[in-house]
Design a protein around this motif. Structure first.
Motif, PDB file in Angstrom:
ATOM      1  N   LEU A   1       0.783  -1.097  -0.107  1.00  0.00           N
ATOM      2  CA  LEU A   1       0.024   0.036  -0.109  1.00  0.00           C
ATOM      3  C   LEU A   1       0.893   1.083   0.005  1.00  0.00           C
ATOM      4  CD1 LEU A   1      -2.937   0.865   0.229  1.00  0.00           C
ATOM      5  CD2 LEU A   1      -2.655   1.062   2.689  1.00  0.00           C
ATOM      6  N   ASN A   2       0.354   2.249  -0.832  1.00  0.00           N
ATOM      7  CA  ASN A   2       1.346   3.442  -0.941  1.00  0.00           C
ATOM      8  C   ASN A   2       0.686   4.372   0.312  1.00  0.00           C
ATOM      9  OD1 ASN A   2       2.451   2.761  -3.316  1.00  0.00           O
ATOM     10  ND2 ASN A   2       1.637   4.629  -4.425  1.00  0.00           N
ATOM     11  N   PRO A   3       1.734   5.030   0.984  1.00  0.00           N
ATOM     12  CA  PRO A   3       1.145   6.020   2.038  1.00  0.00           C
ATOM     13  C   PRO A   3       0.223   6.917   1.722  1.00  0.00           C
ATOM     14  CG  PRO A   3       3.505   6.376   1.248  1.00  0.00           C
ATOM     15  CD  PRO A   3       3.066   5.155   0.688  1.00  0.00           C
ATOM     16  N   ASP A   4       0.450   7.473   0.462  1.00  0.00           N
ATOM     17  CA  ASP A   4      -0.578   8.627  -0.338  1.00  0.00           C
ATOM     18  C   ASP A   4      -1.936   8.017  -0.501  1.00  0.00           C
ATOM     19  OD1 ASP A   4       0.447   7.202  -2.431  1.00  0.00           O
ATOM     20  OD2 ASP A   4       0.493   8.812  -3.623  1.00  0.00           O
ATOM     21  N   THR A   5      -2.693   7.025   0.281  1.00  0.00           N
ATOM     22  CA  THR A   5      -3.769   6.571   0.218  1.00  0.00           C
ATOM     23  C   THR A   5      -4.562   6.724   1.363  1.00  0.00           C
ATOM     24  OG1 THR A   5      -2.956   4.494   0.600  1.00  0.00           O
ATOM     25  CG2 THR A   5      -2.943   4.922  -1.567  1.00  0.00           C
ATOM     26  N   VAL A   6      -5.972   6.339   1.191  1.00  0.00           N
ATOM     27  CA  VAL A   6      -6.871   6.317   2.213  1.00  0.00           C
ATOM     28  C   VAL A   6      -7.975   5.464   2.123  1.00  0.00           C
ATOM     29  CG1 VAL A   6      -8.781   7.665   3.420  1.00  0.00           C
ATOM     30  CG2 VAL A   6      -6.706   8.873   3.178  1.00  0.00           C
ATOM     31  N   LEU A   7      -8.141   4.517   3.079  1.00  0.00           N
ATOM     32  CA  LEU A   7      -8.998   3.317   2.846  1.00  0.00           C
ATOM     33  C   LEU A   7     -10.509   3.511   3.093  1.00  0.00           C
ATOM     34  CD1 LEU A   7      -7.023   0.578   4.920  1.00  0.00           C
ATOM     35  CD2 LEU A   7      -6.660   1.099   2.230  1.00  0.00           C
ATOM     36  N   HIS A   8     -11.370   3.246   2.197  1.00  0.00           N
ATOM     37  CA  HIS A   8     -13.009   3.327   2.481  1.00  0.00           C
ATOM     38  C   HIS A   8     -13.152   2.329   3.334  1.00  0.00           C
ATOM     39  CE1 HIS A   8     -13.713   6.306  -0.947  1.00  0.00           C
ATOM     40  NE2 HIS A   8     -12.507   6.379  -0.956  1.00  0.00           N
ATOM     41  N   PRO A   9     -14.515   2.607   4.151  1.00  0.00           N
ATOM     42  CA  PRO A   9     -14.751   1.382   4.955  1.00  0.00           C
ATOM     43  C   PRO A   9     -14.996  -0.094   4.158  1.00  0.00           C
ATOM     44  CG  PRO A   9     -15.818   3.521   5.300  1.00  0.00           C
ATOM     45  CD  PRO A   9     -15.411   3.730   4.034  1.00  0.00           C
ATOM     46  N   GLY A  10     -14.591  -1.093   4.794  1.00  0.00           N
ATOM     47  CA  GLY A  10     -14.680  -2.328   4.335  1.00  0.00           C
ATOM     48  C   GLY A  10     -13.543  -2.633   3.226  1.00  0.00           C
ATOM     49  N   ALA A  11     -12.684  -1.735   2.849  1.00  0.00           N
ATOM     50  CA  ALA A  11     -11.818  -2.199   1.810  1.00  0.00           C
ATOM     51  C   ALA A  11     -10.808  -3.239   2.197  1.00  0.00           C
ATOM     52  CB  ALA A  11     -10.879  -1.166   1.623  1.00  0.00           C
ATOM     53  N   LEU A  12     -10.306  -3.542   3.619  1.00  0.00           N
ATOM     54  CA  LEU A  12      -9.404  -4.431   3.855  1.00  0.00           C
ATOM     55  C   LEU A  12     -10.243  -5.822   3.940  1.00  0.00           C
ATOM     56  CD1 LEU A  12      -6.897  -3.323   6.669  1.00  0.00           C
ATOM     57  CD2 LEU A  12      -6.610  -3.715   4.133  1.00  0.00           C
ATOM     58  N   GLN A  13     -11.324  -5.716   4.317  1.00  0.00           N
ATOM     59  CA  GLN A  13     -12.104  -6.898   4.464  1.00  0.00           C
ATOM     60  C   GLN A  13     -12.253  -7.650   3.216  1.00  0.00           C
ATOM     61  OE1 GLN A  13     -12.704  -8.502   7.622  1.00  0.00           O
ATOM     62  NE2 GLN A  13     -13.359 -10.423   6.071  1.00  0.00           N
ATOM     63  N   THR A  14     -12.734  -6.820   2.164  1.00  0.00           N
ATOM     64  CA  THR A  14     -12.923  -7.176   0.680  1.00  0.00           C
ATOM     65  C   THR A  14     -11.607  -7.521   0.064  1.00  0.00           C
ATOM     66  OG1 THR A  14     -14.720  -5.410   0.339  1.00  0.00           O
ATOM     67  CG2 THR A  14     -13.861  -6.429  -1.574  1.00  0.00           C
ATOM     68  N   LEU A  15     -10.603  -7.210   0.277  1.00  0.00           N
ATOM     69  CA  LEU A  15      -9.352  -7.538  -0.305  1.00  0.00           C
ATOM     70  C   LEU A  15      -8.838  -8.773   0.287  1.00  0.00           C
ATOM     71  CD1 LEU A  15      -7.508  -4.024  -0.584  1.00  0.00           C
ATOM     72  CD2 LEU A  15      -8.029  -5.557  -2.373  1.00  0.00           C
ATOM     73  N   LEU A  16      -9.045  -9.043   1.539  1.00  0.00           N
ATOM     74  CA  LEU A  16      -8.813 -10.263   2.425  1.00  0.00           C
ATOM     75  C   LEU A  16      -9.672 -11.473   1.841  1.00  0.00           C
ATOM     76  CD1 LEU A  16      -6.629 -11.534   4.435  1.00  0.00           C
ATOM     77  CD2 LEU A  16      -8.299 -10.776   6.088  1.00  0.00           C
ATOM     78  N   GLU A  17     -10.862 -11.035   1.780  1.00  0.00           N
ATOM     79  CA  GLU A  17     -11.591 -12.282   1.289  1.00  0.00           C
ATOM     80  C   GLU A  17     -11.289 -12.842   0.059  1.00  0.00           C
ATOM     81  OE1 GLU A  17     -15.433 -10.625   1.761  1.00  0.00           O
ATOM     82  OE2 GLU A  17     -15.578 -11.147   3.943  1.00  0.00           O
ATOM     83  N   ALA A  18     -11.041 -11.677  -0.933  1.00  0.00           N
ATOM     84  CA  ALA A  18     -10.699 -12.016  -2.360  1.00  0.00           C
ATOM     85  C   ALA A  18      -9.158 -12.843  -2.261  1.00  0.00           C
ATOM     86  CB  ALA A  18     -10.594 -10.858  -3.078  1.00  0.00           C
ATOM     87  N   ALA A  19      -8.309 -12.341  -1.451  1.00  0.00           N
ATOM     88  CA  ALA A  19      -7.235 -13.286  -1.449  1.00  0.00           C
ATOM     89  C   ALA A  19      -7.282 -14.634  -0.730  1.00  0.00           C
ATOM     90  CB  ALA A  19      -6.063 -12.431  -0.604  1.00  0.00           C
ATOM     91  N   ARG A  20      -8.080 -14.614  -0.053  1.00  0.00           N
ATOM     92  CA  ARG A  20      -8.488 -15.952   0.503  1.00  0.00           C
ATOM     93  C   ARG A  20      -8.877 -17.107  -0.441  1.00  0.00           C
ATOM     94  NH1 ARG A  20     -11.701 -13.620   5.677  1.00  0.00           N
ATOM     95  NH2 ARG A  20     -10.000 -13.345   7.092  1.00  0.00           N
ATOM     96  N   ALA A  21      -9.799 -16.459  -1.344  1.00  0.00           N
ATOM     97  CA  ALA A  21     -10.616 -17.240  -2.589  1.00  0.00           C
ATOM     98  C   ALA A  21      -9.630 -17.617  -3.589  1.00  0.00           C
ATOM     99  CB  ALA A  21     -11.750 -16.602  -2.985  1.00  0.00           C
ATOM    100  N   HIS A  22      -8.644 -16.677  -3.712  1.00  0.00           N
ATOM    101  CA  HIS A  22      -7.677 -16.729  -4.873  1.00  0.00           C
ATOM    102  C   HIS A  22      -6.130 -16.480  -4.427  1.00  0.00           C
ATOM    103  CE1 HIS A  22     -10.998 -16.597  -7.734  1.00  0.00           C
ATOM    104  NE2 HIS A  22     -11.453 -15.587  -6.790  1.00  0.00           N
ATOM    105  N   PRO A  23      -5.678 -17.354  -3.708  1.00  0.00           N
ATOM    106  CA  PRO A  23      -4.470 -17.503  -2.895  1.00  0.00           C
ATOM    107  C   PRO A  23      -3.168 -17.003  -3.833  1.00  0.00           C
ATOM    108  CG  PRO A  23      -5.019 -19.530  -2.583  1.00  0.00           C
ATOM    109  CD  PRO A  23      -6.361 -18.649  -3.272  1.00  0.00           C
ATOM    110  N   ASP A  24      -3.330 -17.629  -5.135  1.00  0.00           N
ATOM    111  CA  ASP A  24      -2.208 -17.475  -6.110  1.00  0.00           C
ATOM    112  C   ASP A  24      -2.158 -16.067  -6.780  1.00  0.00           C
ATOM    113  OD1 ASP A  24      -4.406 -18.343  -7.639  1.00  0.00           O
ATOM    114  OD2 ASP A  24      -3.243 -19.592  -8.824  1.00  0.00           O
TER     115      ASP A  24
END
Length: 339
Positions: free
Chosen positions: A85-108
Motif C-alpha cells: 500500500l502506498n502511503p498517499d492513500t486512504v482506505l474506504h470502509p470495508g476495503a481491507l475485508q473485501t481485499l482479504l476475502e478475495a485473497a483467501r478465495a484466490h491465494p495465487d
C-alpha cells in the motif's frame, strides 16, 4: 501470526501517514501494520514509534526505492497475505475485508483495489499496457460506479494490491533494478507468465492522492524500465514481430523529449546507457524469466492495447492528431494474440 500484513514504504511520508493510518484503524480487521522507513533521517520512524505504537517500524539498511523497500518489507512481514500500500492513500470502509476475502478465495493471484482520485472519479482499476510497453491507468477519470465486483485485469497498480506472501517470495519480489516506476508492471507480467491470475477487487475502494506529472528523472526511469521489461518478458519471436512498432515508439519518445528540452533528451540517452552497461545482467534476467514461464506471450498480448492512450499523455487536440497518425501503423505491426 497475523493473517494479513499491511506493508507501507515511507520516504518523507509523515503527512501522508497522518491521513492514512486512521482509515486503517477504522477497518475492523486485525492485521500487522508494517512501515519500512526508507529514510530514517526524516524523523518519520521516530514519530510513528511515539504516536502509533501499534505500527511496526523497520528501518531499511539502504534506500532501495519503492522496489527495494517493499522487498525488504516482504521479507520482514509476518502475515500470510501482504497488502502492498502506498502511503498517499486512504482506505474506504470495508476495503481491507473485501481485499482479504478475495485473497483467501484466490491465494495465487495478485489482486488490486479500485483506486479513486480525490474528486471521486477513477484513478486506476488496474493498469493497461500497450504492447510496446507503455502503461496507463485503466478507467482513469471514469465514474467510480462503472466498476464493480471482482474482474480480471491486465496489470495491478503498485499503489494497492494484495497477494499471498509466498506468492511474492516465489516470484522473487520486485526487481530492485527498477528503483521506481513500472516495477508493478514487471511483477504482474512475470506473475502471469507463471500462470498467476491478476484481478481487481472493485468493491475495495481506496482514494489515491496522486498527482500526475513528469520530470526528467521520472522520464528516465519510465523509459529505461519499459525497455527492460520488454527485454525480460517477451519471447524472441515477439520482439522480432513488433520491431517496427518498437521503433515507432522510440521515435515518439524521442520526439516527446525534444519538445520538453535538453534535460529530457539527456535522460532518454542515459536510459540506453544504463541498459548497455548492464547488458550482461539484463541477459541473465531475461534467461531466468524465460526459463520460469509456463504460458506463451499470447496469454498477455491478448489484452494489450494496439492504440496508445494519448489522451492520458498529452493535450486532447494533440492526442487526436497522434492517434490518427499512429494507430494504423501500430495495428499493422501488432503481434499475434493467439497461441
Amino acid at each position: 501470526m497475523p493473517e494479513l500484513t499491511l506493508l507501507i514504504v515511507a520516504y518523507n511520508s509523515r503527512a501522508d501517514l497522518e491521513r492514512l493510518l486512521p482509515s486503517v484503524y477504522g477497518q475492523g480487521v486485525e492485521c500487522e501494520i508494517l512501515v519500512v522507513d526508507n529514510n530514517p533521517a526524516d524523523g518519520t520512524g521516530e514519530w510513528l514509534r511515539q504516536h502509533h505504537p501499534a505500527v511496526r517500524v523497520v528501518s531499511s539498511p539502504r534506500n532501495g526505492g519503492y522496489a527495494g523497500g517493499n522487498n525488504f518489507g516482504i521479507r520482514e512481514a509476518q502475515g500470510e497475505f501482504v497488502l502492498v500500500l502506498n502511503p498517499d492513500t486512504v482506505l474506504h470502509p470495508g476495503a481491507l475485508q473485501t481485499l482479504l476475502e478475495a485473497a483467501r478465495a484466490h491465494p495465487d493471484a495478485l489482486i488490486g483495489a479500485k483506486l479513486l482520485n480525490p474528486d471521486g472519479t477513477v484513478n486506476a482499476v488496474g493498469n493497461h499496457m500497450h504492447y510496446s510497453g507503455i502503461t496507463t491507468c485503466r478507467g482513469l477519470g471514469e465514474p467510480a460506479g462503472r466498476y464493480r465486483g471482482l474482474e480480471p485485469v491486465p496489470l495491478v497498480s503498485g499503489a494497492a494490491f494484495i497477494t499471498a506472501r509466498q506468492t511474492l517470495l516465489g516470484l522473487g519480489g520486485f526487481d530492485e533494478d527498477y528503483w521506481m516506476y513500472l516495477e508493478d508492471t514487471d511483477l504482474s507480467l512475470r506473475a502471469r507468465l507463471r500462470g498467476h491470475p491478476v484481478y481487481s477487487a472493485n468493491d475495495a475502494v481506496i482514494t489515491h492522492y496522486y498527482r500526475l506529472g513528469m520530470s526528467p528523472r521520472k522520464f528516465y526511469h519510465l523509459e529505461r524500465n519499459r525497455l527492460l521489461t520488454l527485454l525480460k518478458v517477451y519471447e524472441g519471436r515477439t520482439l522480432r514481430r513488433i520491431a517496427p512498432a518498437l521503433l515507432l515508439t522510440e521515435l515518439a519518445t524521442w520526439a516527446f523529449a525534444l519538445l520538453k528540452g535538453w534535460p529530457y533528451l539527456r535522460a532518454r540517452w542515459e536510459s540506453y546507457g544504463w541498459l548497455w552497461r548492464n547488458r550482461a545482467a539484463v541477459r541473465a534476467k531475461r534467461a531466468a524469466v524465460q526459463q520460469s514461464r509456463s504460458v506463451p506471450d499470447a496469454a498477455i498480448l491478448r489484452d494489450t492495447l494496439t492504440q496508445l492512450p494519448f489522451d492520458q499523455l498529452t493535450s486532447p487536440e494533440l492526442a487526436g492528431v497522434l492517434e490518427r497518425l499512429t494507430t494504423p501503423l501500430y495495428r499493422m505491426a501488432a503481434p499475434r494474440r493467439t497461441a
